[in-house]
Write an enzyme that holds these catalytic residues in place. Structure first.
Site, PDB file in Angstrom:
ATOM      1  N   GLN A  87      -6.662  -0.720   5.196  1.00  0.00           N
ATOM      2  CA  GLN A  87      -7.404  -1.530   6.326  1.00  0.00           C
ATOM      3  C   GLN A  87      -9.005  -1.712   6.262  1.00  0.00           C
ATOM      4  O   GLN A  87      -9.259  -2.507   7.053  1.00  0.00           O
ATOM      5  CB  GLN A  87      -7.302  -0.553   7.599  1.00  0.00           C
ATOM      6  CG  GLN A  87      -6.044   0.092   8.114  1.00  0.00           C
ATOM      7  CD  GLN A  87      -5.152  -1.347   8.730  1.00  0.00           C
ATOM      8  OE1 GLN A  87      -6.113  -2.141   9.066  1.00  0.00           O
ATOM      9  NE2 GLN A  87      -3.915  -0.820   9.108  1.00  0.00           N
ATOM     10  N   ASN A 132      -5.783   3.527  10.338  1.00  0.00           N
ATOM     11  CA  ASN A 132      -5.105   2.599  10.983  1.00  0.00           C
ATOM     12  C   ASN A 132      -4.777   2.722  12.310  1.00  0.00           C
ATOM     13  O   ASN A 132      -4.601   1.517  12.944  1.00  0.00           O
ATOM     14  CB  ASN A 132      -3.728   2.291  10.147  1.00  0.00           C
ATOM     15  CG  ASN A 132      -2.842   3.581  10.023  1.00  0.00           C
ATOM     16  OD1 ASN A 132      -3.372   4.718   9.492  1.00  0.00           O
ATOM     17  ND2 ASN A 132      -2.156   3.598  10.884  1.00  0.00           N
ATOM     18  N   CYS A 147       1.010   2.341  14.089  1.00  0.00           N
ATOM     19  CA  CYS A 147       1.493   1.657  13.024  1.00  0.00           C
ATOM     20  C   CYS A 147       3.081   2.031  12.790  1.00  0.00           C
ATOM     21  O   CYS A 147       3.532   0.879  12.409  1.00  0.00           O
ATOM     22  CB  CYS A 147       0.703   2.029  11.947  1.00  0.00           C
ATOM     23  SG  CYS A 147       0.291   0.929  10.655  1.00  0.00           S
ATOM     24  N   ALA A 149       0.816  -1.102  -0.001  1.00  0.00           N
ATOM     25  CA  ALA A 149      -0.009  -0.070   0.117  1.00  0.00           C
ATOM     26  C   ALA A 149       0.787   1.271   0.150  1.00  0.00           C
ATOM     27  O   ALA A 149       0.604   2.219  -0.674  1.00  0.00           O
ATOM     28  CB  ALA A 149      -0.952   0.048   1.123  1.00  0.00           C
ATOM     29  N   THR A 150       1.991   1.250   0.669  1.00  0.00           N
ATOM     30  CA  THR A 150       2.963   2.304   0.473  1.00  0.00           C
ATOM     31  C   THR A 150       3.229   2.796  -0.792  1.00  0.00           C
ATOM     32  O   THR A 150       2.873   4.009  -1.093  1.00  0.00           O
ATOM     33  CB  THR A 150       4.184   2.183   1.288  1.00  0.00           C
ATOM     34  OG1 THR A 150       4.110   1.775   2.723  1.00  0.00           O
ATOM     35  CG2 THR A 150       5.134   3.329   1.403  1.00  0.00           C
ATOM     36  N   SER A 209      -3.289  -3.453   0.302  1.00  0.00           N
ATOM     37  CA  SER A 209      -2.079  -4.212   0.761  1.00  0.00           C
ATOM     38  C   SER A 209      -2.464  -5.767   1.137  1.00  0.00           C
ATOM     39  O   SER A 209      -3.483  -5.680   1.802  1.00  0.00           O
ATOM     40  CB  SER A 209      -1.551  -3.497   1.990  1.00  0.00           C
ATOM     41  OG  SER A 209      -0.444  -4.106   2.564  1.00  0.00           O
ATOM     42  N   ALA A 210      -1.629  -6.454   0.728  1.00  0.00           N
ATOM     43  CA  ALA A 210      -1.991  -7.917   1.018  1.00  0.00           C
ATOM     44  C   ALA A 210      -2.014  -8.417   2.513  1.00  0.00           C
ATOM     45  O   ALA A 210      -2.739  -9.089   2.763  1.00  0.00           O
ATOM     46  CB  ALA A 210      -1.319  -8.743   0.147  1.00  0.00           C
ATOM     47  N   HIS A 211      -1.027  -7.889   3.029  1.00  0.00           N
ATOM     48  CA  HIS A 211      -0.671  -8.388   4.336  1.00  0.00           C
ATOM     49  C   HIS A 211      -1.547  -7.957   5.418  1.00  0.00           C
ATOM     50  O   HIS A 211      -1.534  -8.156   6.818  1.00  0.00           O
ATOM     51  CB  HIS A 211       0.770  -8.293   4.658  1.00  0.00           C
ATOM     52  CG  HIS A 211       1.219  -6.777   5.079  1.00  0.00           C
ATOM     53  ND1 HIS A 211       1.207  -6.289   6.367  1.00  0.00           N
ATOM     54  CD2 HIS A 211       1.614  -5.551   4.373  1.00  0.00           C
ATOM     55  CE1 HIS A 211       1.511  -4.942   6.568  1.00  0.00           C
ATOM     56  NE2 HIS A 211       1.889  -4.617   5.104  1.00  0.00           N
TER      57      HIS A 211
HETATM   58  C1  LIG Z   1      -3.756   2.587   6.039  1.00  0.00           C
HETATM   59  C2  LIG Z   1      -2.476   2.099   5.662  1.00  0.00           C
HETATM   60  N1  LIG Z   1      -1.912   2.506   4.464  1.00  0.00           N
HETATM   61  C3  LIG Z   1      -0.774   2.134   4.162  1.00  0.00           C
HETATM   62  C4  LIG Z   1      -0.052   0.973   4.772  1.00  0.00           C
HETATM   63  C5  LIG Z   1       1.302   0.558   4.410  1.00  0.00           C
HETATM   64  O1  LIG Z   1       1.146  -0.701   3.624  1.00  0.00           O
HETATM   65  P1  LIG Z   1       2.203  -1.350   3.284  1.00  0.00           P
HETATM   66  O2  LIG Z   1       2.769  -2.045   4.456  1.00  0.00           O
HETATM   67  O3  LIG Z   1       1.596  -2.606   2.463  1.00  0.00           O
HETATM   68  O4  LIG Z   1       3.156  -0.531   2.406  1.00  0.00           O
HETATM   69  C6  LIG Z   1      -0.835   0.640   5.892  1.00  0.00           C
HETATM   70  C7  LIG Z   1      -0.192  -0.167   6.875  1.00  0.00           C
HETATM   71  O5  LIG Z   1       0.946  -0.073   7.344  1.00  0.00           O
HETATM   72  C8  LIG Z   1      -1.882   1.386   6.548  1.00  0.00           C
HETATM   73  O6  LIG Z   1      -2.432   0.810   7.594  1.00  0.00           O
END
Ligand SMILES: Cc1ncc(COP(=O)(O)O)c(C=O)c1O
Lengths: 417, 125
Positions: free
Chosen positions: A187, A159, A331, A77-78, A207-209
């Site tokens: 989320q 989050n 987070c 997601a980043t 995001s998959a995880h």
């Molecule tokens: C709302 C939100 N956006 C983005 C992220 C980042 O996701 P990723 O770890 O897949 O880069 C997260 C989690 O850390 C999240 O909770």
């Protein structure tokens, strides 16, 4: 460090374990007999991988109610947030369409940091301050857009505090404005229904995880009709239409696809149970008194954030050693100081420091929640037994008064033991 | 911020915590810090008529190191001559308890509260 299995893991918003069904889909891609090919290759191995990627895109599309052709695979997601924000704003600016972006102070760092980058590049960014429960109203968003606005970014579920934004309402408020609408749904996926088409969303990050898939893969869904165009972040072999080049990873993509498929009826099958657990945890901890829920009383079914008044955050954390919850600024790294989210909500720093985020998931049981609540109750009671703040709270000073001002000196009153 | 040895013991099982009394002759109470900035320490010293500390107790909103420091100091002071109590500084407490360097500012509030309690005792004495 060991992770004792008998202690409850209540940090599903940070990450989730991979569901064994997802694992099976992934291992099917790895070996010599599996679908290991390069999806760009034109031979049978490549075509098999290409078909697998297309299936996974279908599973993503089904989860969010959008065209599978809009799926761009990313590392998470980043990257999806960065691609949406930098890609969309830079493209618009290059075309002379405007240089203004609107978002919210409570967004994830993966949104706020690229916005900061846009600022460094000379663009203008408006960050809205949410209401006390973390919501921004569609009217507030609409009032912030100008004729120079090219992008609006609002997350679906926060989050840290679980606040649910009215994405449909904001989408409707922006319907007659040419600005693109980006939503970080990392989320909310699998917990709340997502409908990109019905809601007028142009770009959506996943995001998959966070949904029982593997770490290291995510997706940015990009609207095809009307076409939303992006300036790419990476330049390379032209994969994914040049929007995000690089050899696709079939095992990660298959995992994410399967995770999305399993998440699809989550809002009906899993969310009600999570909501019940969340409520019972919330009510048990509220009974401690001197505790506040940060965000909505009934926000996303899986996230509960509470501040525990009259105890110090470090001591609370020390007491809860080994319990799988997030403290302070959830987070990200907790060493970063007070959470920007709680600050945006107006929570005083000292109170924000003694906040905990509990996040529940697919395997959370009533016993987990009870054990966590027991631990927190014991910790808070023990620390309050010698807290001067607690003494004052008990004799009538409100948390608000205690944490915002410290009016009367702590002169103990005459009392027994 | 892991506490070691004696500090850890005091944090786990604080001595002389709470139980503060109201104002009185031979009772000195001092406060340092405030809730808003995150740490607050209240120290109370009760003297006997021979110039000794009959009882020292405290309250603390603070991190483990500061709780440990308040508990440990209260134990040191109990039974000691009032005049000796002035000798304890945050640095000495931190060194004796091997507290992490970052907790010194919090432990200073223990020293300040203790000194304020002594001054208060003098006023009431
Ligand atoms: C709302 C939100 N956006 C983005 C992220 C980042 O996701 P990723 O770890 O897949 O880069 C997260 C989690 O850390 C999240 O909770």
């Amino acid at each position: 460090m060991t992770t004792p299995a008998e202690l409850p893991y209540l940090d599903y918003a940070a990450t989730t374990p991979v569901d064994h069904r997802v694992m099976a889909a992934m291992t099917d891609c790895l070996g010599r007999e599996g679908v290991f090919g390069n999806p760009s290759s034109r031979h049978p191995w490549g075509r098999a991988a290409e078909a697998l990627v297309a299936d996974a895109a279908g599973q993503v599309g089904a989860l969010i109610g959008g065209d599978p052709a809009g799926v761009v695979w990313t590392s998470g997601a980043t990257e999806a947030d960065n691609l949406a924000i930098l890609g969309c704003a830079r493209f618009a600016r290059e075309r002379g369409r405007g240089d203004h972006v609107v978002s919210v102070r409570t967004e994830h760092a993966a949104v706020l940091e690229p916005l900061e980058q846009l600022r460094r590049e000379g663009m203008h960014v408006t960050l809205l301050t949410p209401e006390a429960d973390g919501r921004v109203t569609p009217e507030a968003v609409r009032a912030a857009v100008t004729e120079d606005t090219v992008l609006v970014s609002v997350m679906h579920v926060n989050n840290e505090i679980g606040t649910v934004q009215d994405i449909a309402g904001i989408g409707a408020a922006l319907a007659d404005h040419p600005a693109r609408f980006h939503v970080d749904a990392a989320q909310s996926a699998g917990r709340l229904p997502i409908r990109v088409d019905a809601w007028g969303v142009d770009l959506l990050s996943l995001s998959a995880h966070k949904i029982y898939g593997p770490k290291g893969v995510g997706a940015l869904w990009v609207r095809r009709r009307p076409r939303v165009r992006l300036a790419p972040l990476l330049h390379g072999g032209g994969q994914q239409g040049g929007r995000r080049p690089g050899t696709l990873a079939p095992h990660l993509i298959a995992g994410m696809g399967r995770a999305c498929e399993l998440a699809q009826d989550g809002p009906e099958t899993e969310a009600p149970g999570l909501r019940t657990l969340r409520r019972s945890l919330r009510d048990r901890l509220l009974a401690l008194d001197g505790v506040v829920v940060n965000g909505q009383d009934d926000g996303s079914p899986h996230i509960l954030n509470m501040s525990f008044g009259c105890v110090h955050g470090d001591a609370l954390q020390a007491e809860l050693e080994g319990l799988g919850v997030s403290a302070g600024s959830a987070c990200s790294s907790s060493a970063r100081g007070p959470s920007h989210v709680l600050r945006a909500l107006g929570v005083p720093d000292a109170l924000a420091h003694s906040s905990l985020r509990f996040s529940l998931g697919r395997w959370t049981t009533e016993a987990d929640v009870d054990r966590a609540a027991d631990r927190v109750e014991d910790a808070v009671r023990r620390l309050r037994a010698f807290s001067p703040a607690w003494r004052r709270y008990r004799s009538g000073t409100s948390l608000e008064a205690l944490y915002r001002r410290n009016p009367e000196p702590a002169q103990p009153s005459n009392r027994e033991g | 911020m892991e506490l070691q040895g004696t500090a850890r013991e005091h944090y786990r099982a604080p001595r002389n915590a709470s139980g503060l009394r109201g104002v009185g002759a031979s009772v000195g109470t001092g406060t340092a810090g405030d809730v808003q900035s995150g740490i607050e320490v209240v120290f109370q010293i009760i003297s006997d008529d021979q110039g000794r500390i009959r009882q020292a107790c405290w309250e603390c909103l603070g991190p483990p190191a500061v709780i440990a420091a308040a508990s440990w100091l209260s134990e040191q002071l109990t039974g000691a001559p009032v005049d000796d109590a002035r000798g304890w500084t945050a640095l000495a407490i931190s060194e004796t308890l091997e507290l992490p360097a970052e907790s010194v500012s919090g432990v200073l509030l223990v020293e300040d509260a203790c000194k304020a309690a002594l001054a208060d005792l003098e006023r009431h004495g």
